[in-house]
Design an enzyme around this catalytic site. Structure first.
Site, short mmCIF file in Angstrom:
data_model
loop_
_atom_site.label_atom_id
_atom_site.label_comp_id
_atom_site.label_asym_id
_atom_site.label_seq_id
_atom_site.Cartn_x
_atom_site.Cartn_y
_atom_site.Cartn_z
N ASP A 1 0.71 -1.16 0.12
CA ASP A 1 -0.09 0.15 -0.03
C ASP A 1 1.09 1.19 -0.16
O ASP A 1 1.80 1.27 0.88
CB ASP A 1 -0.84 0.15 1.23
CG ASP A 1 -1.95 1.28 1.47
OD1 ASP A 1 -2.20 1.88 0.38
OD2 ASP A 1 -2.31 1.45 2.53
N ASP A 22 -3.88 2.67 -5.10
CA ASP A 22 -2.58 2.51 -4.67
C ASP A 22 -2.30 1.21 -3.91
O ASP A 22 -1.43 1.35 -2.78
CB ASP A 22 -2.41 3.81 -3.75
CG ASP A 22 -2.89 3.66 -2.31
OD1 ASP A 22 -4.22 3.13 -2.29
OD2 ASP A 22 -2.53 4.37 -1.39
N GLU A 23 -2.95 0.20 -3.78
CA GLU A 23 -2.80 -0.97 -3.03
C GLU A 23 -2.97 -2.42 -3.83
O GLU A 23 -3.90 -2.30 -4.74
CB GLU A 23 -3.44 -0.99 -1.69
CG GLU A 23 -4.94 -0.89 -1.94
CD GLU A 23 -5.74 -0.85 -0.47
OE1 GLU A 23 -5.31 -1.49 0.29
OE2 GLU A 23 -6.67 0.11 -0.36
P1 TTP Z 1 -5.60 5.29 1.48
O1 TTP Z 1 -4.63 4.20 1.06
O2 TTP Z 1 -6.62 5.04 2.35
O3 TTP Z 1 -4.73 6.47 2.23
P2 TTP Z 1 -3.25 6.96 1.73
O4 TTP Z 1 -2.44 6.15 0.66
O5 TTP Z 1 -3.45 8.38 1.48
O6 TTP Z 1 -2.47 6.83 3.12
P3 TTP Z 1 -1.93 5.63 4.03
O7 TTP Z 1 -0.52 5.88 4.23
O8 TTP Z 1 -2.78 5.56 5.39
O9 TTP Z 1 -2.23 4.41 3.29
O10 TTP Z 1 -6.08 5.90 0.15
C1 TTP Z 1 -5.44 6.02 -1.19
C2 TTP Z 1 -5.82 7.35 -1.66
O11 TTP Z 1 -7.14 7.58 -2.05
C3 TTP Z 1 -5.41 8.60 -0.69
O12 TTP Z 1 -4.13 9.03 -1.10
C4 TTP Z 1 -6.51 9.66 -1.09
C5 TTP Z 1 -7.62 8.86 -1.61
N1 TTP Z 1 -8.69 8.93 -0.80
C6 TTP Z 1 -9.87 9.73 -0.73
O13 TTP Z 1 -10.02 10.33 -1.86
N2 TTP Z 1 -10.67 9.65 0.41
C7 TTP Z 1 -10.70 8.96 1.41
O14 TTP Z 1 -11.63 9.03 2.26
C8 TTP Z 1 -9.74 8.09 1.48
C9 TTP Z 1 -9.52 7.04 2.69
C10 TTP Z 1 -8.75 7.98 0.36
CA CA Z 2 -2.25 4.25 0.89
#
Ligand code: TTP
Ligand code: CA
Length: 427
Positions: free
Chosen positions: A43, A136-137
């Site tokens: 991720d 992103d995962e």
């Molecule tokens: P996530 O993988 O949930 O978060 P992240 O990559 O920003 O942070 P982490 O290090 O905790 O993994 O989400 C991936 C992308 O999706 C994030 O960068 C922005 C988008 N997103 C939104 O637009 N709204 C939301 O509520 C969430 C959770 C994510």
């Molecule tokens: Ca992420």
């Protein structure tokens, strides 16, 4: 007990105290099952924010929030901003009162999608068994890793993380386990730039203290129900006699019983066969005029064209997607013969479809998909394209696609970039 260097991937079967004997890094992780575990979850860290920081060094070290616009919420915040309590989905005014010095940027989805694709391509060099979960995962099954790469999954994962940092410019966190949901939980443990392992020996103890909402498929509603029924933690579920959860909650209960005992029958499912290739954009301001919408449509056509070429497909049907300001989704489609890879032909078909939808609504999203995918050899046979479609641009684009199909991408990249920029009136 093996020990892995998180910087160079050097794996020693015995724990030797101190730094990595190969690269002297202090970042090492020890675990008895390190050489056996094969299921990973990768991720990206603070993904949107990480891409923006990559592209603007002035943002380094500063609290950064991505979001805002009409919807007024945080999409994500970098880890600096998170220290002030800023979180995804928080209203922007709240985020800014928690962290007034934060820099706020609007999302640039095209950029994030491109970075996400790049990450996925790197994952696919390690194993064909990549199951994307979101932009992103992804899950990876690295069972064949030792045979294929001559090293165990844990060491391959270190290499993947390094390549992503170098080539995409963002960091990732890795969870390694023997089951999908445990790998996903593991990737959260050590964020950002993390590497965490949950082995068979500790899975049940690790799970016991977590809330039931940590299990896959247990959303807010089901969590509330389980709470009403007296279950708060996974341990509360795990101590029930076999079969009890199934009796109470049917098939969902049977799945829960597996999960809370550290079992996950789901295998890693690689991306299904591509059925369509699409590109869409959500607009900051709702639009209704042709003059505003058409340039955006052209941009989507270019992107779909690019992806069709990258993946070696042509589209036999063009689909226009619109979302109105009241969130109604409209899709309209039109066959295209012979099938195409060309931005110009995708655009023309979509433009005709758009024409019939103009004047009725304001739109908040516009996109194009190519479906009914065919091999690229079938694409844009010049003698089959209707005369009125054969403009100079179409001819040029078509000639280049054919050279590309024969000689590979690099052969004409430069020529296309220069020529089309000058020729196409809409760019
Ligand atoms: P996530 O993988 O949930 O978060 P992240 O990559 O920003 O942070 P982490 O290090 O905790 O993994 O989400 C991936 C992308 O999706 C994030 O960068 C922005 C988008 N997103 C939104 O637009 N709204 C939301 O509520 C969430 C959770 C994510
Ligand atoms: Ca992420």
């Amino acid at each position: 007990m093996a020990i892995l260097c998180r910087d160079c991937g050097y794996l020693e079967p015995e724990i030797v105290e101190g730094r990595c004997p190969s690269c002297a890094s202090p970042r090492r992780i020890a675990h008895a099952e390190l050489s056996e575990l094969t299921i990973a979850h990768i991720d990206c860290d603070a993904f949107y924010a990480a891409v923006e920081k990559r592209d603007d060094p002035k943002l380094q070290g500063k609290p950064l929030i991505i979001g805002g616009g009409k919807r007024g919420v945080v999409a994500t915040a970098c880890y600096v901003a998170r220290r002030f309590g800023v979180k995804s989905a928080m209203p922007m005014f709240k985020a800014l009162s928690a962290c007034p010095e934060a820099i706020v940027l609007r999302p640039n989805m095209e950029k994030y999608a491109a970075a996400g694709r790049q990450v996925r391509e790197i994952l696919e060099t390690a194993t064909p068994l990549v199951e994307p979960l979101s932009i992103d995962e992804a899950f990876l099954d690295l069972t064949g890793s030792t045979r294929l790469h001559g090293k165990p999954p844990a060491a391959v994962l270190v290499g993947i993380a390094k390549t992503i940092e170098k080539e995409v410019g963002v960091t990732v966190s890795i969870g390694l386990s023997y089951a999908k949901f445990l790998a996903k939980l593991a990737s959260e443990i050590d964020k950002p730039r993390g590497f965490a392992v949950i082995g068979r020996s500790e899975a049940k103890v690790f799970l016991a203290k977590l809330p039931v909402s940590s299990l896959p498929g247990v959303g807010a509603k089901f969590t509330a129900k389980l709470k009403r029924d007296g279950f708060k933690t996974i341990a509360d579920l795990a101590r029930l006699p076999t079969g009890k959860l199934q009796k109470e909650y049917g098939a969902t209960g049977a799945r829960l019983e597996d999960f809370c005992n550290g079992r996950d029958p789901r295998s890693v499912n690689p991306s299904r066969k591509t059925k369509s290739i699409s590109s869409e954009i959500t607009l900051e301001t709702d639009l209704r005029d042709a003059d505003d919408l058409k340039p955006l449509l052209w941009r989507q056509a270019e992107r779909v064209s690019q992806r069709l070429k990258e993946k070696g497909f042509s589209a036999g049907t063009v689909v226009l997607k619109l979302k109105t300001d009241t969130f109604q989704i409209i899709t309209r489609q039109r066959p295209i013969s012979p099938p195409t890879q060309l931005a110009e032909r995708l655009y023309r078909a979509a433009e005709k479809l758009l024409q019939s939808e103009l004047g009725q609504n304001h739109y908040r999203l516009i996109g194009i998909s190519g479906t009914d995918l065919q091999p690229e050899q079938e694409a844009d046979a010049a003698d089959l394209i209707a005369k009125e479609e054969l403009t100079r641009t179409t001819k040029l684009e078509s000639a280049m696609s054919q050279i590309r199909a024969k000689a590979g991408d690099g052969a004409i990249y430069k020529g296309r970039a220069i020529s089309l920029k000058n020729l196409n009136p809409k760019t």
